[in-house]
Design a protein around this motif. Structure first.
Motif, PDB file in Angstrom:
ATOM      1  N   GLU A   9       1.303  37.235  69.426  1.00  0.00           N
ATOM      2  CA  GLU A   9       0.098  36.916  69.985  1.00  0.00           C
ATOM      3  C   GLU A   9      -1.236  37.317  69.371  1.00  0.00           C
ATOM      4  O   GLU A   9      -2.308  37.206  69.710  1.00  0.00           O
ATOM      5  CB  GLU A   9       0.079  37.260  71.386  1.00  0.00           C
ATOM      6  N   VAL A  10      -0.963  38.504  68.599  1.00  0.00           N
ATOM      7  CA  VAL A  10      -2.122  39.205  68.010  1.00  0.00           C
ATOM      8  C   VAL A  10      -2.948  38.134  66.941  1.00  0.00           C
ATOM      9  O   VAL A  10      -2.042  37.875  66.157  1.00  0.00           O
ATOM     10  CB  VAL A  10      -1.907  40.492  67.529  1.00  0.00           C
ATOM     11  N   LEU A  42       2.430  48.415  69.988  1.00  0.00           N
ATOM     12  CA  LEU A  42       2.319  47.350  69.364  1.00  0.00           C
ATOM     13  C   LEU A  42       2.317  47.846  67.693  1.00  0.00           C
ATOM     14  O   LEU A  42       2.525  47.027  66.936  1.00  0.00           O
ATOM     15  CB  LEU A  42       1.063  46.493  69.585  1.00  0.00           C
ATOM     16  N   TYR A  43       1.656  48.846  67.300  1.00  0.00           N
ATOM     17  CA  TYR A  43       1.687  49.417  66.201  1.00  0.00           C
ATOM     18  C   TYR A  43       3.161  49.978  65.710  1.00  0.00           C
ATOM     19  O   TYR A  43       3.701  49.877  64.965  1.00  0.00           O
ATOM     20  CB  TYR A  43       0.688  50.410  65.835  1.00  0.00           C
ATOM     21  N   LYS A  72       9.865  40.963  71.882  1.00  0.00           N
ATOM     22  CA  LYS A  72       8.894  41.932  71.069  1.00  0.00           C
ATOM     23  C   LYS A  72       8.410  41.219  70.087  1.00  0.00           C
ATOM     24  O   LYS A  72       7.000  41.284  69.992  1.00  0.00           O
ATOM     25  CB  LYS A  72       9.794  42.983  70.343  1.00  0.00           C
ATOM     26  N   LEU A  73       8.854  40.086  69.475  1.00  0.00           N
ATOM     27  CA  LEU A  73       8.318  39.401  68.341  1.00  0.00           C
ATOM     28  C   LEU A  73       7.346  38.563  69.096  1.00  0.00           C
ATOM     29  O   LEU A  73       6.297  38.105  68.342  1.00  0.00           O
ATOM     30  CB  LEU A  73       9.428  38.542  67.419  1.00  0.00           C
ATOM     31  N   GLU A  74       7.833  37.654  70.150  1.00  0.00           N
ATOM     32  CA  GLU A  74       6.738  36.948  70.813  1.00  0.00           C
ATOM     33  C   GLU A  74       5.292  37.548  71.179  1.00  0.00           C
ATOM     34  O   GLU A  74       4.183  37.339  71.050  1.00  0.00           O
ATOM     35  CB  GLU A  74       7.262  36.383  72.279  1.00  0.00           C
ATOM     36  N   ILE A  75       5.540  38.768  71.646  1.00  0.00           N
ATOM     37  CA  ILE A  75       4.311  39.726  72.024  1.00  0.00           C
ATOM     38  C   ILE A  75       3.310  40.084  70.704  1.00  0.00           C
ATOM     39  O   ILE A  75       2.152  39.689  70.767  1.00  0.00           O
ATOM     40  CB  ILE A  75       4.409  40.720  72.620  1.00  0.00           C
ATOM     41  N   VAL A 131      -5.373  43.617  69.042  1.00  0.00           N
ATOM     42  CA  VAL A 131      -4.101  44.333  69.800  1.00  0.00           C
ATOM     43  C   VAL A 131      -4.515  44.594  70.925  1.00  0.00           C
ATOM     44  O   VAL A 131      -3.507  44.837  71.723  1.00  0.00           O
ATOM     45  CB  VAL A 131      -3.931  45.546  68.486  1.00  0.00           C
ATOM     46  N   SER A 132      -5.760  45.364  71.259  1.00  0.00           N
ATOM     47  CA  SER A 132      -6.249  45.726  72.743  1.00  0.00           C
ATOM     48  C   SER A 132      -6.229  44.711  73.639  1.00  0.00           C
ATOM     49  O   SER A 132      -5.366  44.876  74.799  1.00  0.00           O
ATOM     50  CB  SER A 132      -7.655  46.404  72.265  1.00  0.00           C
ATOM     51  N   ASP A 133      -6.410  43.427  73.141  1.00  0.00           N
ATOM     52  CA  ASP A 133      -6.078  42.400  74.239  1.00  0.00           C
ATOM     53  C   ASP A 133      -4.743  42.082  74.638  1.00  0.00           C
ATOM     54  O   ASP A 133      -4.514  41.962  75.675  1.00  0.00           O
ATOM     55  CB  ASP A 133      -6.713  41.189  73.553  1.00  0.00           C
ATOM     56  N   VAL A 134      -3.928  42.194  73.751  1.00  0.00           N
ATOM     57  CA  VAL A 134      -2.672  41.687  73.881  1.00  0.00           C
ATOM     58  C   VAL A 134      -1.937  42.907  74.713  1.00  0.00           C
ATOM     59  O   VAL A 134      -1.128  42.476  75.472  1.00  0.00           O
ATOM     60  CB  VAL A 134      -1.639  41.376  72.482  1.00  0.00           C
ATOM     61  N   ALA A 135      -2.210  44.008  74.272  1.00  0.00           N
ATOM     62  CA  ALA A 135      -1.516  45.384  74.932  1.00  0.00           C
ATOM     63  C   ALA A 135      -1.941  45.257  76.469  1.00  0.00           C
ATOM     64  O   ALA A 135      -1.209  45.394  77.145  1.00  0.00           O
ATOM     65  CB  ALA A 135      -2.148  46.647  74.369  1.00  0.00           C
TER      66      ALA A 135
END
Length: 51
Positions: free
Chosen positions: A28-29, A50-51, A22-25, A36-40
């Motif tokens: 990436e933002v 992510l929020y 979770k923290l790694e993802i 946020v959209s790119d990472v999601a």
């Protein structure tokens, strides 16, 4: 596949995420301009996760 009382209801989408992942993802933002959209999209999750 989710089955209740012998009736096929569909594919269960609940996934379990280790805290470290979770923290790694989240980390990436903002990297290389990622939003946020790119990472999601990259992780096949919704922005709301992510929020």
């Amino acid at each position: 596949m989710l089955v209740r009382d012998g009736v096929v209801l569909g594919v269960e989408r609940r996934r379990r995420w280790p805290d470290a992942l979770k923290l790694e993802i989240l980390g990436e933002v903002g990297v290389n301009g990622w939003t946020v959209s790119d990472v999601a999209r990259r992780h096949d999750i919704t922005r709301q996760h992510l929020y």
